[in-house]
Design a protein around this motif. Structure first.
Motif, short mmCIF file in Angstrom:
data_model
loop_
_atom_site.label_atom_id
_atom_site.label_comp_id
_atom_site.label_asym_id
_atom_site.label_seq_id
_atom_site.Cartn_x
_atom_site.Cartn_y
_atom_site.Cartn_z
N LEU A 1 27.47 13.10 65.16
CA LEU A 1 27.19 12.28 66.64
C LEU A 1 27.53 10.80 66.44
CD1 LEU A 1 26.02 12.99 69.29
CD2 LEU A 1 23.85 12.46 68.37
N GLY A 2 28.09 10.34 67.38
CA GLY A 2 28.57 8.84 67.27
C GLY A 2 30.03 8.74 66.95
N ASP A 3 30.58 9.73 66.36
CA ASP A 3 32.16 9.34 65.80
C ASP A 3 32.87 9.78 66.95
OD1 ASP A 3 31.13 8.68 63.34
OD2 ASP A 3 31.81 10.53 62.34
N LYS A 4 34.24 9.31 66.79
CA LYS A 4 35.19 9.70 67.94
C LYS A 4 35.78 11.21 67.71
CE LYS A 4 36.50 5.09 68.92
NZ LYS A 4 37.84 4.02 68.94
N TRP A 5 36.24 11.55 68.90
CA TRP A 5 37.26 12.80 68.84
C TRP A 5 38.39 12.64 68.08
CZ3 TRP A 5 36.30 17.66 71.34
CH2 TRP A 5 35.11 17.87 71.83
N ASN A 6 38.89 13.43 67.25
CA ASN A 6 40.32 13.28 66.78
C ASN A 6 41.29 14.13 67.87
OD1 ASN A 6 42.62 14.67 65.16
ND2 ASN A 6 41.92 12.83 63.94
N VAL A 7 42.19 13.41 68.40
CA VAL A 7 43.03 14.01 69.12
C VAL A 7 44.61 13.76 68.47
CG1 VAL A 7 44.16 13.80 71.41
CG2 VAL A 7 41.96 13.18 71.10
N GLU A 8 45.40 14.92 68.19
CA GLU A 8 46.74 14.60 67.43
C GLU A 8 47.39 15.40 68.57
OE1 GLU A 8 48.84 16.91 63.78
OE2 GLU A 8 46.72 17.19 64.18
N GLN A 9 48.78 14.64 68.82
CA GLN A 9 49.66 15.28 69.68
C GLN A 9 50.63 15.93 68.90
OE1 GLN A 9 52.62 12.26 71.60
NE2 GLN A 9 52.43 13.54 73.49
N LEU A 10 50.71 17.17 69.09
CA LEU A 10 51.76 17.96 68.27
C LEU A 10 52.75 17.94 68.87
CD1 LEU A 10 49.16 21.31 68.38
CD2 LEU A 10 49.03 19.50 66.64
N ILE A 11 53.23 18.09 70.15
CA ILE A 11 54.63 17.83 70.70
C ILE A 11 54.54 16.97 71.81
CG2 ILE A 11 55.44 20.14 69.83
CD1 ILE A 11 55.49 20.99 72.57
N SER A 12 55.49 16.24 72.30
CA SER A 12 55.64 15.65 73.60
C SER A 12 56.24 16.21 74.71
CB SER A 12 56.18 14.14 73.25
OG SER A 12 57.53 14.35 72.76
N ASP A 13 56.77 17.51 74.34
CA ASP A 13 57.27 18.02 75.56
C ASP A 13 56.01 18.59 76.53
OD1 ASP A 13 59.92 17.76 74.24
OD2 ASP A 13 59.77 19.55 73.23
N PRO A 14 56.34 19.07 77.79
CA PRO A 14 55.46 19.30 78.43
C PRO A 14 55.02 20.58 78.28
CG PRO A 14 57.56 19.29 79.83
CD PRO A 14 57.75 18.53 78.37
N GLY A 15 53.43 21.03 78.39
CA GLY A 15 53.16 22.25 78.19
C GLY A 15 52.09 22.72 79.27
N SER A 16 52.18 24.14 79.65
CA SER A 16 51.19 24.52 80.62
C SER A 16 50.22 25.19 79.97
CB SER A 16 51.95 25.45 81.54
OG SER A 16 51.23 25.93 82.76
N ASP A 17 50.57 25.76 78.84
CA ASP A 17 49.48 26.51 77.87
C ASP A 17 50.01 26.60 76.69
OD1 ASP A 17 46.94 27.58 79.44
OD2 ASP A 17 48.66 27.88 80.86
N ALA A 18 49.31 26.73 75.59
CA ALA A 18 49.75 26.83 74.20
C ALA A 18 48.61 27.58 73.34
CB ALA A 18 50.10 25.59 73.87
N THR A 19 49.17 27.94 72.11
CA THR A 19 48.23 28.48 70.91
C THR A 19 49.12 28.14 69.72
OG1 THR A 19 47.03 30.35 70.42
CG2 THR A 19 49.21 30.83 71.05
N LEU A 20 48.24 28.22 68.79
CA LEU A 20 48.56 28.08 67.38
C LEU A 20 48.34 29.56 66.62
CD1 LEU A 20 47.65 24.73 66.50
CD2 LEU A 20 49.89 25.20 66.45
#
Length: 347
Positions: free
Chosen positions: A207-226
């Protein structure tokens, strides 16, 4: 792999599906996109109750861990052009199929959301807003955002959460549509897709830390999964592109970056449904699109290539989910364009 279809029920513009545990038994919830019902079915696939009737606009359903069938759901998100009044409700029951709802959050354009736990056990409400303002049809001048707040412990009596109570994680997310939960090494994460790319969200470690946000691709996406479809030890990124789009793409992790390795040449209009997992021990992605042929397909890796098989057509799946029953595997689809809740028995 043999797949047999059975129509479970009909629901006008059926859209959202979730599995929950209720009275120590697996149940299925299906809710509609417009002013229609939300139904609950028991493990014997019998419709047991109408959870609500009329308000609809349900884009997401999130079961609450450690409860007797309690869940959160969006309501009043009817379309990209009618979602200013979107809200999140808390649904409880008396254990006898009598349900009640309470609004716990009012966030305009809240399309997808989830409850994700940090490493310290803190539960975060992650909200993905498709846009932030709207004045006329197809108005995309105000890009979406992602927000978070700590989920209140007492949802029965907490104050209603608004935008002012939330912290912005990411802004300028045009057509912020897609969300898919995954678990990596025991950590819950979310895949968020919009016009500027596909991102992997990891909750704060404490609690208090930031979220980690990693950009996987810069192409547009509507939905995705790994998912590691080809079993090489690295997960492929499967993307439906662009917003409500027509291209099915597969990206591989090469030199620590996701690179496009397969784009299917045929157009699949209004790609929307996506589920990733194992069927008969094979890692696959189930995908549905909602215009023209309106097919539901299974993407797999065979003959050193990514291929797919058609399991249904002329149905228009909005969402697909999975469950097991009596030793058999089932896919369940909200075939919105034909108003059918469909079961696909995998043998």
């Amino acid at each position: 792999m043999k797949i047999t279809k059975k129509v479970l029920d009909e629901l006008t513009k059926c859209y959202c599906i979730a599995n929950i545990m209720y009275n120590n038994e697996h149940h299925i919830i299906v809710a509609a996109e417009k002013d229609d019902q939300c139904y609950i079915y028991n493990h014997d696939l019998e419709r047991k109750a109408t959870i609500w009737d009329g308000i609809g606009g349900t884009m997401s359903i999130v079961p609450l861990e450690g409860t007797n069938g309690e869940f959160l759901a969006t309501q009043q998100f009817y379309s990209p052009n009618d979602s200013k009044n979107a809200k999140i409700v808390y649904v409880t029951s008396d254990g006898k199929y009598n349900f009640k709802t309470r609004v716990i959050a009012i966030v305009p354009f809240a399309h997808r959301f989830d409850v994700l736990k940090g490493e310290d056990g803190t539960k975060y409400l992650l909200i993905c807003a498709l846009k932030t303002n709207h004045e006329y049809k197809d108005d995309w001048r105000s890009p979406g955002k992602t927000y978070f707040t700590v989920l209140p412990d007492d949802l029965e009596h907490c104050d209603v959460i608004t935008e002012k109570d939330c912290t912005v994680i990411q802004e300028n997310m045009l057509k912020n549509h897609g969300y898919y939960r995954i678990v990596e090494d025991g950590q819950e994460k979310g895949i968020v897709s919009c016009d500027s790319g596909v991102y992997l969200y990891t909750p704060p470690k404490k609690l208090g830390d930031k979220w980690n946000v990693e950009q996987l691709i810069s192409d547009p996406g509507s939905d995705a999964t790994l998912i590691d479809i080809d079993n090489d030890g690295n997960k492929e990124l499967v993307v439906l592109s662009p917003f409500h789009g027509h291209k099915l793409r597969v990206y591989k992790l090469i030199d620590k970056k996701y690179k496009l390795v397969k784009e299917f040449p045929e157009d699949m209009m209004f790609l929307h449904a996506i589920w990733a997992g194992e069927l008969n021990g094979e890692k696959v992605v189930v995908i549905g699109h909602r215009r023209e042929e309106m097919r539901t397909i299974i993407l797999r890796y065979r003959n050193n290539d990514y291929e797919y098989d058609i399991i249904d057509e002329n149905v228009g799946a909005a969402n697909v989910n999975y469950f097991e029953k009596d030793g058999k595997q089932y896919l369940i689809a909200a075939n919105r364009e034909t108003n059918e809740i469909a079961l696909y028995i995998v043998e």
